[in-house]
Design a protein around this motif. Structure first.
Motif, short mmCIF file in Angstrom:
data_model
loop_
_atom_site.label_atom_id
_atom_site.label_comp_id
_atom_site.label_asym_id
_atom_site.label_seq_id
_atom_site.Cartn_x
_atom_site.Cartn_y
_atom_site.Cartn_z
N SER A 101 0.84 -1.21 0.00
CA SER A 101 0.00 0.00 0.00
C SER A 101 0.87 1.26 0.00
O SER A 101 0.51 2.27 -0.62
CB SER A 101 -0.94 -0.01 1.21
OG SER A 101 -0.21 -0.07 2.42
N PHE A 102 2.02 1.20 0.65
CA PHE A 102 2.92 2.35 0.66
C PHE A 102 3.45 2.61 -0.75
O PHE A 102 3.44 3.75 -1.23
CB PHE A 102 4.07 2.10 1.62
CG PHE A 102 5.02 3.26 1.75
CD1 PHE A 102 4.62 4.43 2.39
CD2 PHE A 102 6.30 3.19 1.24
CE1 PHE A 102 5.50 5.51 2.51
CE2 PHE A 102 7.18 4.25 1.36
CZ PHE A 102 6.78 5.41 1.99
N LEU A 103 3.90 1.57 -1.43
CA LEU A 103 4.41 1.75 -2.79
C LEU A 103 3.32 2.23 -3.75
O LEU A 103 3.57 3.07 -4.62
CB LEU A 103 5.01 0.44 -3.30
CG LEU A 103 6.27 -0.05 -2.58
CD1 LEU A 103 6.71 -1.38 -3.17
CD2 LEU A 103 7.39 0.96 -2.64
N GLU A 104 2.13 1.70 -3.59
CA GLU A 104 1.04 2.08 -4.49
C GLU A 104 0.60 3.52 -4.28
O GLU A 104 -0.03 4.11 -5.16
CB GLU A 104 -0.13 1.11 -4.32
CG GLU A 104 0.18 -0.28 -4.88
CD GLU A 104 -0.96 -1.26 -4.69
OE1 GLU A 104 -1.81 -1.02 -3.78
OE2 GLU A 104 -0.99 -2.27 -5.41
N ALA A 113 14.09 -10.96 -9.79
CA ALA A 113 13.38 -9.88 -9.10
C ALA A 113 11.91 -9.85 -9.50
O ALA A 113 11.02 -9.77 -8.64
CB ALA A 113 14.04 -8.54 -9.42
N GLU A 114 11.64 -9.94 -10.79
CA GLU A 114 10.25 -9.90 -11.26
C GLU A 114 9.48 -11.12 -10.78
O GLU A 114 8.30 -11.03 -10.42
CB GLU A 114 10.23 -9.80 -12.78
CG GLU A 114 10.75 -8.45 -13.28
CD GLU A 114 10.84 -8.36 -14.79
OE1 GLU A 114 10.74 -9.42 -15.46
OE2 GLU A 114 11.02 -7.24 -15.31
N ARG A 115 10.14 -12.27 -10.74
CA ARG A 115 9.50 -13.50 -10.25
C ARG A 115 9.14 -13.38 -8.77
O ARG A 115 8.04 -13.75 -8.36
CB ARG A 115 10.47 -14.67 -10.46
CG ARG A 115 10.04 -15.98 -9.84
CD ARG A 115 9.11 -16.73 -10.72
NE ARG A 115 9.01 -18.12 -10.30
CZ ARG A 115 7.93 -18.87 -10.45
NH1 ARG A 115 6.85 -18.36 -11.04
NH2 ARG A 115 7.92 -20.13 -10.06
N ARG A 116 10.06 -12.86 -7.98
CA ARG A 116 9.79 -12.73 -6.55
C ARG A 116 8.72 -11.68 -6.26
O ARG A 116 7.88 -11.87 -5.37
CB ARG A 116 11.09 -12.40 -5.80
CG ARG A 116 12.02 -13.60 -5.66
CD ARG A 116 13.31 -13.26 -4.97
NE ARG A 116 14.05 -14.46 -4.60
CZ ARG A 116 15.27 -14.46 -4.09
NH1 ARG A 116 15.90 -13.30 -3.90
NH2 ARG A 116 15.87 -15.59 -3.77
N LEU A 117 8.75 -10.58 -6.98
CA LEU A 117 7.72 -9.56 -6.78
C LEU A 117 6.33 -10.12 -7.10
O LEU A 117 5.37 -9.88 -6.37
CB LEU A 117 8.01 -8.34 -7.66
CG LEU A 117 9.21 -7.49 -7.25
CD1 LEU A 117 9.54 -6.48 -8.33
CD2 LEU A 117 8.95 -6.78 -5.92
N ALA A 118 6.24 -10.87 -8.19
CA ALA A 118 4.96 -11.48 -8.55
C ALA A 118 4.50 -12.47 -7.48
O ALA A 118 3.32 -12.51 -7.12
CB ALA A 118 5.08 -12.18 -9.90
N MET A 140 3.42 -8.06 -5.33
CA MET A 140 3.89 -6.68 -5.24
C MET A 140 3.93 -6.02 -6.62
O MET A 140 4.15 -6.69 -7.63
CB MET A 140 5.30 -6.65 -4.64
CG MET A 140 5.33 -7.10 -3.19
SD MET A 140 4.53 -5.89 -2.10
CE MET A 140 5.81 -4.65 -2.00
N PRO A 141 3.75 -4.70 -6.66
CA PRO A 141 3.81 -4.00 -7.95
C PRO A 141 5.22 -3.97 -8.49
O PRO A 141 6.19 -3.87 -7.74
CB PRO A 141 3.32 -2.59 -7.61
CG PRO A 141 3.64 -2.43 -6.15
CD PRO A 141 3.46 -3.78 -5.54
N VAL A 142 5.33 -4.08 -9.81
CA VAL A 142 6.63 -3.91 -10.48
C VAL A 142 6.73 -2.44 -10.89
O VAL A 142 5.85 -1.94 -11.59
CB VAL A 142 6.75 -4.82 -11.71
CG1 VAL A 142 8.08 -4.57 -12.43
CG2 VAL A 142 6.65 -6.28 -11.29
#
Length: 221
Positions: free
Chosen positions: A96-99, A117-122, A126-128
């Protein structure tokens, strides 16, 4: 914690490390690295603290193990980490902070390869961000300041106008060398770490306001 815990001047941008800072992937990383260390006859307990915050290839290279190709070993570790994402989660309040941030005013600056990084965020939901500075984007990884300098530059800001969120000593040193402000995220720390910088456990009480003058971060309550 008073609001002056954060810079009172408007910030040009926020730069976030990933692992241990906005997501928790420590269990996954330590599983993979433990198996690798055992296979190479290393003292696992002594070795694991050295893996955090730096690029895999540099972790392996500094061991100077005979007959070991750091590039090949790092690539194999990345592939194993790509498959081990089942228990990766977001640090509380991070999403929510990033968004709430303007997308053009923040970036992730990580020692992980971009694919990982993209795999872990997904996996963590989390938003990329529009800008992600990954391991392959710099010649020297953390604790060199290159990654944070590059992140700030690509956001059109000076590093001294940015606030870095970090958890690992290598990343903290990199942000210091870049001249950025620093907040240490302690959510995944097993033991207290003294850095001289302000620290937060998570993002649940942080608030952000952005206008043409910049970004202001405060803590509620």
């Amino acid at each position: 914690m008073p609001e002056t815990f954060f810079p009172t001047r408007p910030l040009a941008a926020l730069l976030f490390d990933m692992d241990g800072t906005i997501i928790s992937s420590i269990a996954s990383a330590e599983r993979i690295w433990s198996r690798w260390a055992e296979a190479h006859g290393l003292d696992v307990a002594a070795f694991l603290p050295t893996i955090h915050g730096v690029r895999s290839v540099e972790t392996i290279r500094r061991l100077n193990l005979p007959g070991v190709d750091p590039e090949a070993e790092a690539a194999a570790i990345t592939e194993a980490e790509m498959e081990d994402v089942g228990d990766i989660i977001a640090i509380p309040g991070a999403r929510s902070f990033l968004e709430a941030l303007p997308r053009e005013r923040w970036a992730i600056v990580t020692s992980a390869p971009r694919r990982l990084a993209e795999r872990r965020l997904a996996a963590a939901g989390m938003p990329v961000p529009d800008l992600l500075v990954a391991a392959e984007d710099v010649a020297q990884g953390k604790p060199a300041p290159d990654c944070f300098l590059l992140g700030a530059e690509r956001l059109g800001a000076a590093a001294s106008e940015c606030l870095v969120f970090e958890d690992a000593l290598a990343g903290i040193r990199a942000a210091e060398a870049a001249g950025a402000g620093i907040v240490v995220v302690t959510a995944t720390h097993h033991e207290p770490v003294t850095t001289g910088h302000p620290a937060i456990a998570d993002y649940t009480r942080l608030r952000v306001a952005a206008d043409r003058s910049g970004i202001r971060v405060t803590r509620a309550g």
